[in-house]
Design an enzyme around this catalytic site. Structure first.
Site, mmCIF file in Angstrom:
data_model
loop_
_atom_site.group_PDB
_atom_site.id
_atom_site.type_symbol
_atom_site.label_atom_id
_atom_site.label_comp_id
_atom_site.label_asym_id
_atom_site.label_seq_id
_atom_site.Cartn_x
_atom_site.Cartn_y
_atom_site.Cartn_z
ATOM 1 N N TYR A 315 0.858 -1.181 -0.043
ATOM 2 C CA TYR A 315 -0.094 0.078 -0.126
ATOM 3 C C TYR A 315 0.898 1.178 0.120
ATOM 4 O O TYR A 315 0.752 2.238 0.737
ATOM 5 C CB TYR A 315 -0.980 0.162 1.230
ATOM 6 C CG TYR A 315 -1.522 -1.406 1.514
ATOM 7 C CD1 TYR A 315 -3.007 -1.353 1.098
ATOM 8 C CD2 TYR A 315 -1.184 -2.238 2.321
ATOM 9 C CE1 TYR A 315 -3.729 -2.672 1.156
ATOM 10 C CE2 TYR A 315 -1.931 -3.393 2.276
ATOM 11 C CZ TYR A 315 -3.125 -3.348 2.022
ATOM 12 O OH TYR A 315 -3.785 -4.732 2.180
ATOM 13 N N CYS A 419 -4.357 3.494 9.888
ATOM 14 C CA CYS A 419 -5.389 4.697 10.178
ATOM 15 C C CYS A 419 -6.654 4.299 10.870
ATOM 16 O O CYS A 419 -7.598 5.136 10.981
ATOM 17 C CB CYS A 419 -5.615 5.295 8.875
ATOM 18 S SG CYS A 419 -6.153 4.414 7.526
HETATM 19 N N1 SAH Z 1 2.088 4.454 2.391
HETATM 20 C C1 SAH Z 1 1.559 5.528 1.655
HETATM 21 C C2 SAH Z 1 0.032 5.330 1.286
HETATM 22 C C3 SAH Z 1 -0.830 5.037 2.414
HETATM 23 S S1 SAH Z 1 -2.588 5.042 1.928
HETATM 24 C C4 SAH Z 1 1.916 6.761 2.453
HETATM 25 O O1 SAH Z 1 2.095 6.867 3.440
HETATM 26 O O2 SAH Z 1 1.758 7.774 1.644
HETATM 27 C C5 SAH Z 1 -3.243 3.636 1.594
HETATM 28 C C6 SAH Z 1 -2.706 3.374 -0.180
HETATM 29 O O3 SAH Z 1 -3.266 1.929 -0.297
HETATM 30 C C7 SAH Z 1 -3.639 4.258 -1.125
HETATM 31 O O4 SAH Z 1 -2.578 4.699 -1.648
HETATM 32 C C8 SAH Z 1 -4.219 3.301 -1.863
HETATM 33 O O5 SAH Z 1 -4.663 3.788 -3.169
HETATM 34 C C9 SAH Z 1 -3.713 2.159 -1.735
HETATM 35 N N2 SAH Z 1 -4.652 0.876 -1.533
HETATM 36 C C10 SAH Z 1 -5.880 0.605 -1.237
HETATM 37 N N3 SAH Z 1 -6.330 -0.722 -1.460
HETATM 38 C C11 SAH Z 1 -5.202 -1.413 -1.893
HETATM 39 C C12 SAH Z 1 -4.766 -2.720 -2.179
HETATM 40 N N4 SAH Z 1 -5.769 -3.645 -2.132
HETATM 41 N N5 SAH Z 1 -3.604 -3.051 -2.546
HETATM 42 C C13 SAH Z 1 -2.718 -2.157 -2.792
HETATM 43 N N6 SAH Z 1 -2.835 -0.876 -2.380
HETATM 44 C C14 SAH Z 1 -4.181 -0.441 -2.028
#
Ligand code: SAH
Length: 464
Positions: A315, A419
């Site tokens: 993610y 979160c």
């Molecule tokens: N680590 C990053 C983003 C965290 S937010 C930071 O700190 O900026 C969570 C992220 O997970 C988002 O970018 C969202 O698009 C992504 N996301 C949501 N569901 C997901 C999934 N099933 N697999 C991979 N990414 C996902």
């Protein structure tokens, strides 16, 4: 207790939504806007058998934790829930919230949590911290365009361009847009009828660079007289990107699926620590840059990298945590579902001269298991391993298929950035039932004045 009953109550607890809780002869009342420690007069608005909801009518004796709100819409607006609670008390509330989840949902003992929970990381100045805001547009009773925030649990717009959590320049930008709409009779979108043009305006501000991006989300293909609008907006110091995202769907999803550049470039640049990031409108980027640096530093501290490790950042968004970790790791792999965010991530790696980070588009719960299986096939049955796995999922937490693969890959450490402490607790319980031990937990206050809390947790693999 019955509906419309009046009562005087001592507020003795705080609910997960920030509401005050008190008891009258064993009957529990939840009172929005009441602060723990208040003695207050309340009116019952909904009565169930053992508990009910009441409205705060008058504070008779204010709690020592009660403070004057900074914003006059603090009570109506859905953005803030606990602006009338002192900041120190907010932090204590958040620590307790995380602990309660870990105890109740995660099944961790209070003794363990006493030992491993570290105090919440707070802000020195808990206002004006957001680098991003998405303002919904609507129409007031006289037919004028308005913008602000949704009232709690509704889509009614409270007209307010001066949010205390956002940056000052938002107001200037929004006023330019409202004036332009008024002048050219451009209507706000109406969700009930699906008509009108301007749905939302997204504003992003780079705290380190002063760069500003405005993205119009529109129900149509273009903005009439856009040239004039652009001219006014580019007079705002720092304006870097003016973009538009078309969203004609009848949906609560704010952004469209793509965006176009109207003026300038398609991204703004910002720094977290020494790393430079380019951020485009559709990518996720942490909203509180001051706290994000502390959050990532904590994740890095928990990962305790020595230099040669293989690290997965699941993610990963635009690669923020990945690039932070890459400075100290052997190889980092990032996985993210939004393709534009992965484009940003790759560009950000290049921008910082980071060569040991590789990114994959897809669902973490599909990409990692597929990688694991392919690796086994290609390496004659040898298993893919990782030294550290970092996850930072959205509120719904990690999919079980992902947690299964994490366990199979046997990383020494799992760093969980969360979160939502309820899904965090659920997922930690699974990992701790499969060879991991919870070692450290620390809330980080990314969202002062709201009930949201970010948490970083460290798990280590049990020695067998
Ligand atoms: N680590 C990053 C983003 C965290 S937010 C930071 O700190 O900026 C969570 C992220 O997970 C988002 O970018 C969202 O698009 C992504 N996301 C949501 N569901 C997901 C999934 N099933 N697999 C991979 N990414 C996902």
């Amino acid at each position: 207790m019955q509906k419309n009953d009046m009562a005087v109550i001592e507020i003795t607890d705080i609910g997960v939504g920030g509401e005050g809780i008190g008891k009258i002869d064993g009957y529990t009342l939840f009172v929005k806007d009441a602060v723990i420690g208040d003695r207050a007069e309340v009116k019952v608005i909904k009565a169930k058998k053992n508990y009910g909801y009441a409205r705060l009518m008058r504070v008779l004796e204010p709690s020592p934790y009660r403070v004057e709100p900074r914003c006059r819409f603090a009570r109506q607006c859905g953005g803030c829930q606990i602006q009338e609670m002192s900041y120190g008390r907010q932090l204590a509330f958040k620590e307790q919230k995380v602990r309660n989840s870990l105890e109740r949902i995660g099944g961790f003992s209070p003794e363990l949590l006493d030992r491993i929970t570290e105090p919440a990381v707070g802000m020195e100045e808990p206002f004006g911290y957001r680098n991003k805001a998405q303002f919904p547009f609507g129409t007031d009773k006289e037919g004028h365009p308005v913008t602000g925030f949704y009232a709690g649990r509704t889509h009614d717009i409270i007209a307010n361009t001066d949010c205390a959590l956002g940056v000052q320049v938002n107001q200037e930008i929004l006023e330019i847009i409202l004036e332009f709409m008024e002048k050219h009779h451009i209507a706000s979108y109406d969700e009930r009828t699906g008509t009108g043009l301007i749905r939302h305006v997204l504003i992003r501000y780079g705290f380190a660079t002063g760069e500003i991006m405005v993205c119009f989300v529109i129900n149509g293909t273009s903005i009439p007289n856009a040239g004039e609008l652009i001219k006014s907006l580019t007079a705002v110091p720092g304006m870097t990107a003016i973009t538009v995202s078309v969203n004609t769907r009848r949906t609560n999803v704010i952004m469209g699926e793509s965006f176009e550049v109207l003026w300038g470039q398609g991204y703004i640049t910002d720094y977290i620590g020494k790393i430079r990031y380019q951020i485009s409108p559709l990518s996720f980027y942490q909203v509180n840059p001051v706290q994000t640096e502390k959050l990532y530093s904590l994740a890095l501290e928990y990962a305790d990298l020595k230099g040669g490790e293989t690290v997965w950042d699941l993610y990963c968004g635009i690669g923020t945590i990945s690039l932070f970790l890459a400075q100290k790791a052997g190889q980092v792999y990032g996985v993210e579902i939004v393709p534009q965010a992965i484009e940003d991530a790759r560009r950000n790696a290049r921008l910082n001269g980071i060569e040991n980070a590789e990114f994959f588009v897809g669902k973490a719960e599909e990409v990692l298991p597929a990688y694991y299986e392919r690796y086994e096939e290609e390496h004659g049955g040898e298993q893919a391993r990782a030294d550290v796995i970092v996850v930072d999922p959205p509120r719904k937490g990690c999919d079980e298929a992902l947690l299964d693969t994490i366990v199979k890959m046997q990383p020494e450490k799992v760093v969980y950035v969360s979160c939502d402490c309820a899904t965090l607790a659920r997922d930690l319980k699974i990992l701790c039932g499969n060879g991991y031990t919870l070692k450290r937990v620390r809330p980080v206050d990314q969202f002062p004045m709201t009930v949201h809390v970010e948490t970083v947790a460290l798990l280590t693999r049990d020695v067998v």
